[in-house]
Design a protein around this motif. Structure first.
Motif, PDB file in Angstrom:
ATOM      1  N   ILE A  99       0.863  -1.142   0.055  1.00 24.67           N
ATOM      2  CA  ILE A  99      -0.096  -0.072   0.055  1.00 24.67           C
ATOM      3  C   ILE A  99       0.661   1.452   0.142  1.00 24.67           C
ATOM      4  O   ILE A  99       0.689   2.111  -0.871  1.00 24.67           O
ATOM      5  N   ASP A 100       1.823   1.122   0.951  1.00 23.88           N
ATOM      6  CA  ASP A 100       2.882   2.313   0.883  1.00 23.88           C
ATOM      7  C   ASP A 100       3.313   2.963  -0.440  1.00 23.88           C
ATOM      8  O   ASP A 100       3.482   3.980  -0.915  1.00 23.88           O
ATOM      9  N   LEU A 101       4.035   1.448  -1.080  1.00 25.05           N
ATOM     10  CA  LEU A 101       4.490   1.858  -2.483  1.00 25.05           C
ATOM     11  C   LEU A 101       3.594   2.378  -3.511  1.00 25.05           C
ATOM     12  O   LEU A 101       4.013   3.416  -4.176  1.00 25.05           O
ATOM     13  N   TRP A 102       2.485   1.864  -3.518  1.00 25.74           N
ATOM     14  CA  TRP A 102       1.353   2.114  -4.358  1.00 25.74           C
ATOM     15  C   TRP A 102       1.011   3.882  -4.223  1.00 25.74           C
ATOM     16  O   TRP A 102       1.079   4.501  -5.158  1.00 25.74           O
ATOM     17  N   LEU A 103       0.645   4.043  -2.878  1.00 27.47           N
ATOM     18  CA  LEU A 103       0.116   5.226  -2.455  1.00 27.47           C
ATOM     19  C   LEU A 103       1.305   6.104  -2.722  1.00 27.47           C
ATOM     20  O   LEU A 103       0.870   7.424  -3.156  1.00 27.47           O
ATOM     21  N   SER A 104       2.387   5.807  -2.334  1.00 19.86           N
ATOM     22  CA  SER A 104       3.632   6.822  -2.825  1.00 19.86           C
ATOM     23  C   SER A 104       3.813   7.204  -4.259  1.00 19.86           C
ATOM     24  O   SER A 104       3.900   8.492  -4.664  1.00 19.86           O
ATOM     25  N   LYS A 105       3.633   6.059  -5.027  1.00 22.47           N
ATOM     26  CA  LYS A 105       3.796   6.213  -6.493  1.00 22.47           C
ATOM     27  C   LYS A 105       2.607   7.231  -7.091  1.00 22.47           C
ATOM     28  O   LYS A 105       2.982   8.042  -7.574  1.00 22.47           O
ATOM     29  N   ARG A 106       1.472   7.086  -6.403  1.00 21.23           N
ATOM     30  CA  ARG A 106       0.258   7.880  -6.857  1.00 21.23           C
ATOM     31  C   ARG A 106       0.393   9.192  -6.554  1.00 21.23           C
ATOM     32  O   ARG A 106       0.192  10.165  -7.174  1.00 21.23           O
ATOM     33  N   LEU A 107       1.165   9.361  -5.350  1.00 16.28           N
ATOM     34  CA  LEU A 107       1.181  10.951  -4.900  1.00 16.28           C
ATOM     35  C   LEU A 107       2.371  11.615  -5.217  1.00 16.28           C
ATOM     36  O   LEU A 107       2.504  12.825  -4.860  1.00 16.28           O
ATOM     37  N   SER A 108       3.383  11.008  -5.992  1.00 20.23           N
ATOM     38  CA  SER A 108       4.402  11.692  -6.439  1.00 20.23           C
ATOM     39  C   SER A 108       4.196  12.501  -7.689  1.00 20.23           C
ATOM     40  O   SER A 108       4.756  12.459  -8.594  1.00 20.23           O
ATOM     41  N   CYS A 110       4.816  15.768  -8.189  1.00 20.08           N
ATOM     42  CA  CYS A 110       5.713  16.663  -8.732  1.00 20.08           C
ATOM     43  C   CYS A 110       6.975  16.189  -8.564  1.00 20.08           C
ATOM     44  O   CYS A 110       8.009  16.831  -8.467  1.00 20.08           O
ATOM     45  N   ALA A 111       7.182  14.741  -9.078  1.00 19.65           N
ATOM     46  CA  ALA A 111       8.489  14.213  -8.942  1.00 19.65           C
ATOM     47  C   ALA A 111       9.499  14.728 -10.157  1.00 19.65           C
ATOM     48  O   ALA A 111      10.490  14.735 -10.026  1.00 19.65           O
ATOM     49  N   CYS A 112       8.920  15.337 -11.080  1.00 19.41           N
ATOM     50  CA  CYS A 112       9.745  15.830 -12.039  1.00 19.41           C
ATOM     51  C   CYS A 112       8.871  16.956 -12.892  1.00 19.41           C
ATOM     52  O   CYS A 112       7.419  16.939 -12.762  1.00 19.41           O
ATOM     53  N   SER A 239       5.213  17.396   1.159  1.00 18.78           N
ATOM     54  CA  SER A 239       6.045  17.854  -0.148  1.00 18.78           C
ATOM     55  C   SER A 239       7.027  17.002  -0.196  1.00 18.78           C
ATOM     56  O   SER A 239       7.607  16.554  -1.400  1.00 18.78           O
ATOM     57  N   ARG A 240       7.394  15.821   0.876  1.00 17.93           N
ATOM     58  CA  ARG A 240       8.565  14.856   0.657  1.00 17.93           C
ATOM     59  C   ARG A 240       7.983  13.897  -0.283  1.00 17.93           C
ATOM     60  O   ARG A 240       8.554  13.238  -0.990  1.00 17.93           O
ATOM     61  N   VAL A 241       6.423  13.525  -0.183  1.00 18.82           N
ATOM     62  CA  VAL A 241       5.945  12.365  -1.048  1.00 18.82           C
ATOM     63  C   VAL A 241       5.625  13.083  -2.428  1.00 18.82           C
ATOM     64  O   VAL A 241       5.963  12.440  -3.303  1.00 18.82           O
ATOM     65  N   LEU A 242       5.033  14.350  -2.399  1.00 16.07           N
ATOM     66  CA  LEU A 242       4.613  14.873  -3.715  1.00 16.07           C
ATOM     67  C   LEU A 242       5.877  15.046  -4.718  1.00 16.07           C
ATOM     68  O   LEU A 242       5.899  14.597  -5.843  1.00 16.07           O
ATOM     69  N   LEU A 243       7.027  15.370  -4.002  1.00 16.09           N
ATOM     70  CA  LEU A 243       8.351  15.343  -4.778  1.00 16.09           C
ATOM     71  C   LEU A 243       8.874  14.087  -5.250  1.00 16.09           C
ATOM     72  O   LEU A 243       9.739  14.202  -5.911  1.00 16.09           O
ATOM     73  N   GLY A 244       8.353  12.987  -4.658  1.00 19.16           N
ATOM     74  CA  GLY A 244       8.690  11.600  -5.020  1.00 19.16           C
ATOM     75  C   GLY A 244      10.053  11.404  -4.060  1.00 19.16           C
ATOM     76  O   GLY A 244      10.649  10.531  -4.559  1.00 19.16           O
ATOM     77  N   ARG A 245      10.301  12.173  -3.256  1.00 18.38           N
ATOM     78  CA  ARG A 245      11.681  11.891  -2.516  1.00 18.38           C
ATOM     79  C   ARG A 245      11.408  10.828  -1.352  1.00 18.38           C
ATOM     80  O   ARG A 245      12.585  10.032  -1.234  1.00 18.38           O
ATOM     81  N   HIS A 246      10.509  10.545  -1.036  1.00 18.91           N
ATOM     82  CA  HIS A 246       9.930   9.545   0.097  1.00 18.91           C
ATOM     83  C   HIS A 246       8.964   8.754  -0.222  1.00 18.91           C
ATOM     84  O   HIS A 246       8.126   9.271  -0.883  1.00 18.91           O
ATOM     85  N   ASN A 247       8.666   7.665   0.618  1.00 12.81           N
ATOM     86  CA  ASN A 247       7.422   6.903   0.633  1.00 12.81           C
ATOM     87  C   ASN A 247       6.627   7.401   1.760  1.00 12.81           C
ATOM     88  O   ASN A 247       7.230   7.929   2.722  1.00 12.81           O
TER      89      ASN A 247
END
Ligand SMILES: CC(C)=CCC/C(C)=C/COP(=O)(O)O
Length: 283
Positions: A99-108, A110-112, A239-247
């Motif tokens: 769930i963590d990986l899936w959610l983090s990917k969905r929320l990223s 602003c990753a680029c 912002s850490r998750v939106l930027l894709g820096r973290h799960n």
């Protein structure tokens, strides 16, 4: 009479056919065979879990060259046999991780620059700078130097101690856990330590939580400012998750760790007397 170990008449992909005979697998003893079917069970019957294990497990990442036994035809080692026993905790942890990986990917988002919310990335990076260690250390040191009251100096000194403690503790946990940052993260952060290639826990989240608590406890702030502090803490984490820096779990654990770190600062609290004693020892 049919033996439970009768020849598998399942389909070519290894799944049993209804009406055919089934093979019983012990859930309590390690199975020492290396047929594709058992390898699949070892990875978890759910393909998502299997993929996660392959991409997440530090053992698999670091020891890709090591023999798992199956490749050499010797069958899985003891350690792998233990993984066959699905415990409730194990299943819950892998589900949480999935769930963590899936959610983090969905929320990223602003990753680029090309991401769906790529235009918000500069604002997120500004929030990132606001929670970075350097401005906080520089700010606390400058305030300590400029402060002309004993109370002000005491507070700033302890904030400085807290910030240094945070860097050390986060560095230790990152070096021990060694969870890699999400694949979609662009490593374009300024002023990082070598352990910052790891993502667990988020150093920004620990700092935001600890400093947030510190400011609320030691500064006399009007209600709107207190709300602003809490908002800032939340935004730094988000912002850490939106930027894709973290799960997500990196940030949640970071918040918890930062919260606890503040308790440690309170326990260690340096009074002017302790400080004078320390300086006296050094002189
Ligand atoms: C150079 C100094 C003083 C601090 C480094 C701060 C930093 C870049 C931490 C990494 O934070 P995340 O773990 O949230 O990405």
């Amino acid at each position: 009479m049919h033996s439970p170990k009768a020849k598998n008449t399942g389909r070519r992909d290894g799944s049993p056919v209804l009406g055919g005979s089934f093979e019983f697998v012990s859930l309590t003893k390690p199975v020492n065979r290396s047929s594709p079917r058992h390898l699949l069970q070892r990875q978890g019957s759910d393909p998502t879990t299997a993929r996660l294990r392959a991409s997440e497990s530090p053992l698999r990442r670091r020891g890709s060259g090591s023999s798992t036994g199956s490749a050499s035809g010797q069958g899985p080692p003891e350690e792998d046999g233990i993984r066959l026993n699905p415990s409730l905790i194990g299943i819950s942890l892998s589900s949480l991780l999935a769930i963590d990986l899936w959610l983090s990917k969905r929320l990223s988002v602003c990753a680029c620059e090309d991401s769906s919310w790529g235009s918000v990335r500069p604002l997120m990076k500004l929030i990132e700078v606001s929670g970075h260690g350097l401005p906080w250390l520089a700010g606390a040191a400058y305030s300590l130097y400029k402060s002309d009251t004993a109370a002000g100096q005491e507070v700033m000194l302890n904030l400085l101690v807290g910030l240094l403690l945070d860097l050390i503790l986060v560095g230790i946990v990152k070096a021990v856990v060694r969870r890699r940052r999400p694949a979609h993260n662009q490593m374009d952060m300024f002023a990082t330590f070598s352990v910052d290639r790891y993502s667990f826990p988020s150093g920004h989240a620990t700092r935001a939580a600890m400093c947030g608590r510190f400011l609320l406890a030691h500064l006399v702030l009007a209600a709107p400012l207190r709300v602003l502090v809490l908002l800032w803490v939340g935004l730094v984490g988000l912002s850490r998750v939106l930027l894709g820096r973290h799960n997500v779990t990196d940030v949640l654990f970071g918040f918890w760790m930062g919260y606890c770190q503040y308790n440690l600062v309170e326990i260690l609290w340096f009074s002017p007397q302790t400080l004078q004693g320390l300086l006296g020892h050094l002189a």
